[in-house]
Design an enzyme around this catalytic site. Structure first.
Site, PDB file in Angstrom:
ATOM      1  CB  CYS A  77      -0.991  -0.041   1.165  1.00 41.88           C
ATOM      2  SG  CYS A  77      -2.342   1.114   0.948  1.00 41.88           S
ATOM      3  CG  HIS A 172      -3.764  -3.494   3.249  1.00 43.77           C
ATOM      4  ND1 HIS A 172      -2.719  -2.999   3.990  1.00 43.77           N
ATOM      5  CD2 HIS A 172      -4.404  -2.412   2.743  1.00 43.77           C
ATOM      6  CE1 HIS A 172      -2.724  -1.686   3.951  1.00 43.77           C
ATOM      7  NE2 HIS A 172      -3.744  -1.295   3.204  1.00 43.77           N
ATOM      8  CD  GLU A 174      -1.193  -5.806   5.506  1.00 48.07           C
ATOM      9  OE1 GLU A 174      -1.143  -6.256   4.337  1.00 48.07           O
ATOM     10  OE2 GLU A 174      -1.153  -4.593   5.765  1.00 48.07           O
ATOM     11  N   GLY A 228      -0.135 -15.774  38.957  1.00 48.43           N
ATOM     12  CA  GLY A 228      -0.991 -16.929  38.702  1.00 48.43           C
ATOM     13  C   GLY A 228      -1.580 -16.870  37.306  1.00 48.43           C
ATOM     14  N   GLY A 229      -1.339 -15.768  36.602  1.00 52.09           N
ATOM     15  CA  GLY A 229      -1.798 -15.644  35.217  1.00 52.09           C
ATOM     16  C   GLY A 229      -0.841 -16.353  34.270  1.00 52.09           C
ATOM     17  CB  VAL A 230      -1.227 -17.255  30.664  1.00 53.78           C
ATOM     18  CG1 VAL A 230      -0.504 -18.155  29.686  1.00 53.78           C
ATOM     19  CG2 VAL A 230      -2.663 -17.687  30.845  1.00 53.78           C
ATOM     20  NE  ARG A 300      -8.823  -0.036  37.110  1.00 57.02           N
ATOM     21  CZ  ARG A 300     -10.151  -0.070  36.942  1.00 57.02           C
ATOM     22  NH1 ARG A 300     -10.918   0.826  37.540  1.00 57.02           N
ATOM     23  NH2 ARG A 300     -10.710  -1.000  36.177  1.00 57.02           N
ATOM     24  CG  ASP A 463     -42.808 -20.223  56.199  1.00 57.89           C
ATOM     25  OD1 ASP A 463     -43.091 -20.447  54.997  1.00 57.89           O
ATOM     26  OD2 ASP A 463     -43.005 -21.027  57.129  1.00 57.89           O
ATOM     27  CE  LYS A 518     -13.926  -2.417  26.029  1.00 60.10           C
ATOM     28  NZ  LYS A 518     -12.689  -2.761  26.747  1.00 60.10           N
ATOM     29  CD  GLU A 524     -12.918  -6.696  35.219  1.00 53.02           C
ATOM     30  OE1 GLU A 524     -13.723  -6.860  36.159  1.00 53.02           O
ATOM     31  OE2 GLU A 524     -12.123  -7.580  34.843  1.00 53.02           O
TER      32      GLU A 524
HETATM   33  P1  XMP Z   1     -12.568  -3.290  30.325  1.00 57.00           P
HETATM   34  O1  XMP Z   1     -13.315  -3.338  31.606  1.00 57.00           O
HETATM   35  O2  XMP Z   1     -11.697  -2.076  30.184  1.00 57.00           O
HETATM   36  O3  XMP Z   1     -11.584  -4.545  30.373  1.00 57.00           O
HETATM   37  O4  XMP Z   1     -13.459  -3.476  29.138  1.00 57.00           O
HETATM   38  C1  XMP Z   1     -10.761  -4.972  29.319  1.00 57.00           C
HETATM   39  C2  XMP Z   1      -9.780  -5.968  29.905  1.00 57.00           C
HETATM   40  O5  XMP Z   1      -8.901  -5.297  30.814  1.00 57.00           O
HETATM   41  C3  XMP Z   1      -8.996  -5.849  32.110  1.00 57.00           C
HETATM   42  N1  XMP Z   1      -8.915  -4.752  33.086  1.00 57.00           N
HETATM   43  C4  XMP Z   1      -7.855  -4.521  33.876  1.00 57.00           C
HETATM   44  N2  XMP Z   1      -6.682  -5.197  34.005  1.00 57.00           N
HETATM   45  N3  XMP Z   1      -5.996  -3.647  35.662  1.00 57.00           N
HETATM   46  C5  XMP Z   1      -5.779  -4.759  34.918  1.00 57.00           C
HETATM   47  O6  XMP Z   1      -4.707  -5.373  35.067  1.00 57.00           O
HETATM   48  C6  XMP Z   1      -7.140  -2.926  35.590  1.00 57.00           C
HETATM   49  O7  XMP Z   1      -7.316  -1.931  36.287  1.00 57.00           O
HETATM   50  C7  XMP Z   1      -8.115  -3.393  34.650  1.00 57.00           C
HETATM   51  N4  XMP Z   1      -9.365  -2.933  34.286  1.00 57.00           N
HETATM   52  C8  XMP Z   1      -9.819  -3.792  33.336  1.00 57.00           C
HETATM   53  C9  XMP Z   1     -10.335  -6.562  32.134  1.00 57.00           C
HETATM   54  O8  XMP Z   1     -10.348  -7.594  33.107  1.00 57.00           O
HETATM   55  C10 XMP Z   1     -10.436  -7.074  30.720  1.00 57.00           C
HETATM   56  O9  XMP Z   1      -9.675  -8.257  30.547  1.00 57.00           O
END
Ligand code: XMP
Length: 526
Positions: A77, A172, A174, A228-230, A300, A463, A518, A524
Site C-alpha cells: 500500500c 493488503h 496481511e 498466577g496468570g499465564v 486501583r 417463610d 462492549k 469489568e
Molecule cells: P474493560 O473493563 O476495560 O476490560 O473493558 C478490558 C480488559 O482489561 C482488564 N482490566 C484490567 N486489568 N488492571 C488490569 O490489570 C485494571 O485496572 C483493569 N481494568 C480492566 C479486564 O479484566 C479485561 O480483561
C-alpha cells in the site's frame, strides 16, 4: 530474518503475525530506522501501509539505504507508493477511493523474479480476491518497473522492478480479508528472500534460554512478580529453566485474589514447576487501605502503589540474603511478562515528531532499585505464550486461563471492599467458574467472572423475607478486549449456576446475567 518497517498503518502488526505463522522470524521497527544503525542484517524488508499520503509535506520516508541493502524489498500500500516515489513514478489522490474487496488480474511477465510473487497462488478466472484500503494510487510506473497485477480501476495494483527484487502491492495481503494474502507474503519471504531460519516455539525455547543466560552472566540475580496468570507463569518457568534459583519469584497476596489463589499458585509454581517462589501475605495491609474506599480509580491507585511498596520490601530482603552469600551476586534484573502487543504499542510509528513511549508501568521500581528489565516474552503473541506454556509443561488449565485484572476483586465489588464482601464474591465466582468448566464452555469464553452488587433485594427463604445482595454474572467473547460480545449460555447452565449460588452463598438472594456488549459496556463493572 525479515525487517518490517512500520509507517503507522493499523495493519502493520498483522504483517509480523503472518510471517510468524509462516514460521519466519521477523522484527518490526519504525520506518525512520537508519540501516547503518541496525545491528543485524535482514534477509528481506517489508514496508507497511500508512495513514499518510506520500506527497504530504510531513509524510514519513525510509532511509534510501533500504533499497541499496542488496536484499528483496516488498512495499504494501503506502510502501508501494514509497517505492514508486523513490524510483520516479507518479502517485496521486484517486478520484474514487478503493476500499474493500477487489479482484486483481495477475499478469505473466515472463520475467522469473517478477512472476515469483504470485507463483503457484490459485485463483479463479475472475482473478485473485484481495482487500484494498487506499485513497492515493500509482498513475505512472517508475522507470524500469513492470506491472504484475491490475484491476479495472487501477492499472498498477502490483509492480516489480525489471531486474532487482523490489516489489509493491497496492492491496493488503496481511489482512484475513485477502484470503490468499498469507501465500503472497509467503512467496516473498520464503521463495524470494529465501528465509530458512524457522520460527517455532520448539526453536524459541533453547534460543531464549541461551539469550537469558548470556544476559544474566554467572552470578546476577533476577526478581519478578507472579500473579498466577499465564504470562507471568510462563515467564517465570522460562527464567527457572535458564538460571534456576537465581530467579526469585514474588507473589503478593493483596487480599482481593480469587478463592485460595495464593495457595494454589504456590503449589503449582514450587511443587509442579520448581520455581523459587516467595508468597507475601499482605492482605491486611491492602484491605486496611481499601477500607471506606468506593471510588474505583482510587481502589486501583491504592492497590498499585501498595503492590510496589510490598514488592520492593520483599526484594530488599532477598537482596540482603544474597549479599550474605558470597556465591551469589546482586539483584540486577527485573523480569516482566511483557507481550508483543504491548511492544507494538511502543514501537509503532506514530508520526515524524511523535515521541516513542515506554510500555512498561514499573518505571518506579526500575529507578528505585536500579534494575534493568528482562522481557523474555516480548516477541510473542498471547497464543504463542500459551503454546510455549504447553511446551514448558505448565498445566493445561492454567495455560488456557482467562485474564484477571491486577486490582482483582476490588473492581468487582461495587462499593466498599471488606473481608466479608471479598469472601462472598470469592465463593460465588468459584461456583460460577466451576460450572462453566463442568459444562465444557470455559475455552469458548474469553473472560468470565462474577461481580457483587451491594444493593439489598428482597427475597424469600422458607417463610421469611430476606434482604440480600445481588451477584451479577459476566461472560464475554472477544478477540482483543477492545470490543466484546456477551456470551450466549444455554439456559440450563445459567439455571444451575443461579440455583447453586443462591443456595450455597450466604448473603446472596438474587443472580442476574449481564447482557451488555462492549461498547457501550466495558468488560469489568468498575
Ligand atoms: P474493560 O473493563 O476495560 O476490560 O473493558 C478490558 C480488559 O482489561 C482488564 N482490566 C484490567 N486489568 N488492571 C488490569 O490489570 C485494571 O485496572 C483493569 N481494568 C480492566 C479486564 O479484566 C479485561 O480483561
Amino acid at each position: 530474518s525479515i525487517l518490517i518497517l512500520d509507517f503507522g498503518s493499523q495493519y502493520s502488526h498483522l504483517i509480523t503475525r503472518r510471517c510468524r505463522e509462516l514460521g519466519v522470524y521477523c522484527e518490526m521497527l519504525p520506518c525512520t530506522q537508519k540501516m547503518a544503525d541496525l545491528s543485524w542484517k535482514p534477509t528481506g524488508i517489508i514496508l507497511s501501509g500508512s495513514p499518510y499520503s506520500v506527497y504530504a509535506p510531513d509524510a514519513p520516508h525510509v532511509d534510501p539505504a533500504v533499497f541499496e541493502a542488496g536484499v528483496p524489498v516488498l512495499g504494501i500500500c503506502y510502501g508501494l507508493q514509497e517505492i514508486a516515489k523513490t524510483f520516479g513514478g507518479n502517485v496521486e489522490p484517486h478520484s474514487h477511493r478503493e476500499y474493500g474487496h477487489a479482484q486483481i488480474q495477475i499478469v505473466k511477465t515472463g520475467v522469473a523474479h517478477a512472476d515469483a510473487l504470485f507463483e503457484g497462488i490459485q485463483h479463479g478466472p475472475e482473478g485473485l480476491q484481495v482487500w484494498m484500503s487506499h485513497g492515493d494510487q500509482l498513475t505512472s510506473l517508475p522507470p524500469n518497473f513492470m506491472t504484475v497485477a491490475h484491476t479495472p480501476t487501477s492499472p498498477f495494483t502490483a509492480i516489480a522492478h525489471e531486474s532487482r527484487p523490489i516489489y509493491g502491492v497496492q492491496f493488503h495481503p496481511e489482512v484475513t480479508h485477502s484470503p490468499r494474502g498469507k501465500e503472497v507474503i509467503g512467496s516473498f519471504v520464503k521463495n524470494i528472500c529465501g528465509v530458512r531460519d524457522g520460527w517455532s516455539m520448539d526453536t524459541f525455547i533453547p534460543k531464549e534460554i541461551a539469550r537469558i543466560r548470556e544476559i544474566c552472566g554467572d552470578k546476577g540475580q533476577v526478581i519478578g512478580a507472579v500473579s498466577g496468570g499465564v504470562d507471568s507463569t510462563v515467564a517465570a518457568k522460562l527464567m527457572h529453566e535458564a538460571i534456576g534459583d537465581r530467579f526469585h519469584a514474588i507473589m503478593v497476596d493483596n487480599g482481593v485474589l480469587r478463592l485460595d489463589e495464593a495457595k494454589k499458585v504456590k503449589k503449582m509454581l514450587t511443587e509442579d514447576l520448581g520455581v523459587n517462589l516467595t508468597v507475601v501475605d499482605a492482605s491486611d495491609l491492602f484491605l486496611g487501605r481499601l477500607a471506606g474506599v468506593e471510588d474505583p480509580e482510587q481502589k486501583r491507585k491504592i492497590i498499585g502503589n501498595t503492590f510496589i511498596e510490598v514488592f520492593e520490601e520483599k526484594a530488599a530482603e532477598i537482596e540482603k540474603e544474597c549479599a550474605a552469600d558470597s556465591s551469589k551476586g546482586p539483584i540486577e534484573w527485573l523480569l516482566q511478562g511483557t507481550l508483543y502487543p504491548d511492544v507494538i504499542e511502543s514501537i509503532s510509528f506514530k508520526g515524524p515528531s511523535a515521541v516513542i513511549k515506554s510500555h512498561h508501568n514499573v518505571g518506579g521500581l526500575l529507578e528505585d532499585m536500579k534494575l534493568k528489565l528482562i522481557e523474555p516474552l516480548r516477541e510473542l503473541f498471547k497464543d504463542e505464550v500459551r503454546a510455549l506454556g504447553r511446551l514448558l509443561d505448565i498445566p493445561a488449565h492454567l495455560v488456557g486461563r482467562h485474564p484477571f485484572p491486577g486490582p482483582g476483586l476490588a473492581i468487582r465489588i461495587l462499593g466498599e471492599v471488606t473481608r466479608e464482601q471479598v469472601a462472598i464474591l470469592q465463593h460465588a465466582d468459584e461456583i460460577y467458574i466451576a460450572e462453566i468448566r463442568a459444562a465444557g464452555l470455559y475455552d469458548q469464553i474469553s473472560q468470565a467472572f462474577a461481580a457483587l452488587l451491594p444493593v439489598r433485594a428482597v427475597g424469600v427463604m422458607g417463610d421469611a423475607r430476606t434482604y440480600d445482595q445481588v451477584i451479577a454474572l459476566r461472560a464475554v467473547s472477544t478477540e482483543d478486549f477492545m470490543t466484546a460480545d456477551w456470551f450466549e449460555f444455554p439456559a440450563s447452565v445459567l439455571k444451575k449456576i443461579s440455583s447453586r449460588i443462591t443456595n450455597e452463598v450466604r448473603g446472596i438472594n438474587r443472580v442476574v446475567y449481564d447482557i451488555t456488549s462492549k461498547p457501550p459496556g466495558t468488560v469489568e463493572w468498575l
